[in-house]
Write a protein that holds these residues in place. Structure first.
Motif, mmCIF file in Angstrom:
data_model
loop_
_atom_site.group_PDB
_atom_site.id
_atom_site.type_symbol
_atom_site.label_atom_id
_atom_site.label_comp_id
_atom_site.label_asym_id
_atom_site.label_seq_id
_atom_site.Cartn_x
_atom_site.Cartn_y
_atom_site.Cartn_z
ATOM 1 N N LEU A 98 0.835 -1.196 0.000
ATOM 2 C CA LEU A 98 0.000 0.000 0.000
ATOM 3 C C LEU A 98 0.870 1.246 0.000
ATOM 4 C CD1 LEU A 98 -2.912 1.067 0.160
ATOM 5 C CD2 LEU A 98 -2.727 0.943 2.660
ATOM 6 N N SER A 99 0.622 2.128 -0.946
ATOM 7 C CA SER A 99 1.329 3.398 -1.001
ATOM 8 C C SER A 99 0.753 4.342 0.044
ATOM 9 C CB SER A 99 1.199 4.013 -2.394
ATOM 10 O OG SER A 99 1.510 5.388 -2.381
ATOM 11 N N LYS A 116 0.943 7.503 0.078
ATOM 12 C CA LYS A 116 0.299 8.616 -0.624
ATOM 13 C C LYS A 116 -1.127 8.248 -1.031
ATOM 14 C CE LYS A 116 0.574 11.417 -4.821
ATOM 15 N NZ LYS A 116 1.304 11.692 -6.075
ATOM 16 N N ASP A 117 -1.279 7.041 -1.607
ATOM 17 C CA ASP A 117 -2.617 6.599 -2.028
ATOM 18 C C ASP A 117 -3.562 6.492 -0.838
ATOM 19 O OD1 ASP A 117 -1.690 6.474 -4.599
ATOM 20 O OD2 ASP A 117 -1.356 4.307 -4.594
ATOM 21 N N LEU A 118 -3.004 6.047 0.305
ATOM 22 C CA LEU A 118 -3.823 5.899 1.506
ATOM 23 C C LEU A 118 -4.299 7.263 2.010
ATOM 24 C CD1 LEU A 118 -4.922 4.024 3.732
ATOM 25 C CD2 LEU A 118 -2.753 4.348 4.950
ATOM 26 N N ALA A 156 -6.931 8.931 -0.515
ATOM 27 C CA ALA A 156 -8.163 8.178 -0.795
ATOM 28 C C ALA A 156 -9.299 8.605 0.144
ATOM 29 C CB ALA A 156 -7.893 6.683 -0.658
ATOM 30 N N LYS A 187 -13.475 4.321 1.019
ATOM 31 C CA LYS A 187 -12.857 3.427 0.031
ATOM 32 C C LYS A 187 -12.310 2.176 0.707
ATOM 33 C CE LYS A 187 -12.011 4.997 -4.406
ATOM 34 N NZ LYS A 187 -11.767 4.189 -5.605
ATOM 35 N N ILE A 197 -7.378 0.213 -3.690
ATOM 36 C CA ILE A 197 -6.247 1.139 -3.865
ATOM 37 C C ILE A 197 -4.865 0.499 -3.707
ATOM 38 C CG2 ILE A 197 -7.617 3.127 -3.112
ATOM 39 C CD1 ILE A 197 -6.169 2.956 -0.413
ATOM 40 N N TYR A 198 -4.809 -0.769 -3.279
ATOM 41 C CA TYR A 198 -3.487 -1.360 -3.052
ATOM 42 C C TYR A 198 -2.816 -1.742 -4.369
ATOM 43 C CZ TYR A 198 -4.761 -6.318 -3.825
ATOM 44 O OH TYR A 198 -5.140 -7.521 -4.385
ATOM 45 N N ILE A 199 -1.492 -1.910 -4.315
ATOM 46 C CA ILE A 199 -0.680 -2.275 -5.483
ATOM 47 C C ILE A 199 -0.369 -3.759 -5.384
ATOM 48 C CG2 ILE A 199 1.478 -1.814 -6.722
ATOM 49 C CD1 ILE A 199 1.519 0.915 -5.180
#
Length: 451
Positions: free
Chosen positions: A186-187, A189-191, A194, A198, A203-205
């Protein structure tokens, strides 16, 4: 200002210990990093070092213990009770705690573990001790931040705050499914960006590098170096997330491997240090010195077999050290390049292609050196046949030495033997003997043909 270990500082610490001036000693050491304190303790006698260790708070003491010289740490631990060691262990990450406990005698290990009050910490350390120290499992720490794919962003943020308290450095956030199987990362930044509702699953990679728990630590180091990773997760055969390995542990592995290879290259067969006993140092050095002695005797026997040539062609004798030195140097150069390539996993192509390349390289170097040697002997002695014989012999010796220096480490690596052994006295001695044999045989042959 960078820390400097001086005689004045050591004397100051010893004086404060002698006077039992705990307040001033604590004030002095408080200014230093724990690694600097360990450096100071390594210079103190055992009694003073133990006094300082017991004076420091547990958090600092645990870090200092990890930085101490291994032999000094062993002596210090012998002077601490099982309860005192357990108190320090509880302040350490599980991987460091397991490392310290593994250095204790087996009976004392169990005694120390039984004194650890944190049951979860105790169980995790016990798990790590079950793995071979040269595997990913023996190197990993249990502390990490993991989240479940079913969590929402809001719930995830709340939960990782609690997990992060137990982790010294948060390099990555790992995503697992309901069975604790690693499925991604998990990034941060994305966390953060978001929306709260969500799901982590959105959203995880999914692309995440990992190593298996029984993988060799050298292979782990190669993976982390290749992908420039600061940390890597460790999984079992079912892909269950077990722990993580951080870059500081890998640096220690690389340093230990480099030290071992350097000692092997120098003809030292055991892991020793300058402060070890004379007996330990002798055991480590003597086997290769015996090999060198055997090589010298072999060279003597070869030269004795050509003693008739010495009487008529004495000039050959005077160039023997040059030929032996060139053979040894070329062999070590070739083997060092191959060993380095094997260590970095960047050798490409078949053994045959590698040998052909080395033969051409050695031939080119040999011809250039032989031209200089030919001109020197010819102008200095005025004997064309001797100059030609010595120069051609040098070319052949250099080519053969290059081939041996290339083939031996490749062969040893195929057989599962550390190829670093090929860069030391083994290559030098074998090339000395073979070089001298080829030198006299070829030189004598050319001179006889010429005349």
């Amino acid at each position: 200002m960078q820390f400097q270990l001086t005689d004045e500082l050591i004397e100051q610490v010893e004086r404060l210990v002698e006077n039992q001036n705990d307040k001033e000693l604590q004030k002095l050491l408080k200014e230093f990093h724990y690694a600097d304190i360990a450096e100071v303790l390594d210079e103190l006698n055992l009694e003073d070092a133990v006094y300082v260790i017991k004076l420091l708070d547990s958090e600092t003491t645990s870090d200092v213990l990890m930085e101490l010289d291994e032999d000094n740490r062993e002596k210090v631990l012998k002077n601490l009770s099982a309860k005192e060691i357990a108190e320090e262990i509880e302040e350490l990450d599980t991987d460091d705690a397991a490392d310290i406990i593994s250095e204790l005698p087996e009976e004392r290990q169990q005694e120390v573990i039984s004194k650890i009050e944190d049951e979860e910490h105790k169980a995790e350390i016990t798990e790590l001790l079950a793995y071979d120290e040269d595997t990913a499992g023996g190197l990993m720490a249990k502390e990490l931040v993991k989240v479940y794919e079913t969590w929402t962003v809001a719930g995830c943020l709340r939960r990782i705050r609690g997990q992060a308290k137990e982790v010294t450095r948060v390099h990555s956030i790992y995503v697992v499914d309901k069975q604790d199987k690693l499925i991604g990362r998990l990034s941060l930044k994305d966390l953060i960006v978001a929306k709260n509702e969500k799901k982590i699953a959105d959203i995880y990679i999914s692309n995440v590098d990992y190593v298996e728990v029984n993988e060799d630590v050298e292979d782990v180091a190669k993976v982390m170096a290749k992908y420039d990773l600061e940390a890597i997760p460790v999984v079992d055969e079912n892909q269950t997330l077990l722990g993580r390995i951080t870059i500081d542990d890998i640096v220690d592995v690389l340093k230990e491997e480099a030290d071992k290879d350097y000692q092997l290259a120098a003809g030292i067969t055991q892991d020793v240090e300058a402060d070890d006993s004379i007996l330990e140092l002798t055991r480590a050095r003597l086997p290769w010195l015996v090999l060198g002695l055997v090589g010298g005797v072999g060279a003597f026997l070869i030269m004795e077999g050509f003693q008739e040539s010495f009487k008529e062609k004495a000039i050959l004798f005077f160039f023997t050290p040059l030929i032996a030195a060139m053979a040894g140097n070329v062999g070590v150069q070739s083997s060092a390049i191959i060993v380095q390539g094997l260590a970095n996993d960047d050798l490409r192509g078949s053994i045959n292609s590698r040998l052909i390349k080395e033969m051409l390289l050695a031939a080119l170097n040999g011809v250039i050196l032989a031209i200089f040697l030919f001109l020197f002997v010819w102008f200095y002695k005025g004997e064309l046949d001797k100059a030609l014989a010595i120069s051609i012999s040098l070319i052949v010796v250099i080519i053969v030495a290059g081939l041996i220096g290339t083939f031996v480490p490749l062969f040893l690596n195929k057989r599962g033997v550390d190829p670093a052994i090929a860069t030391g006295p083994f290559i030098t001695t074998s090339n000395d003997i073979l070089g001298i044999l080829l030198y006299f045989w070829i030189a004598e042959l050319i001179i006889n043909i010429y005349n």
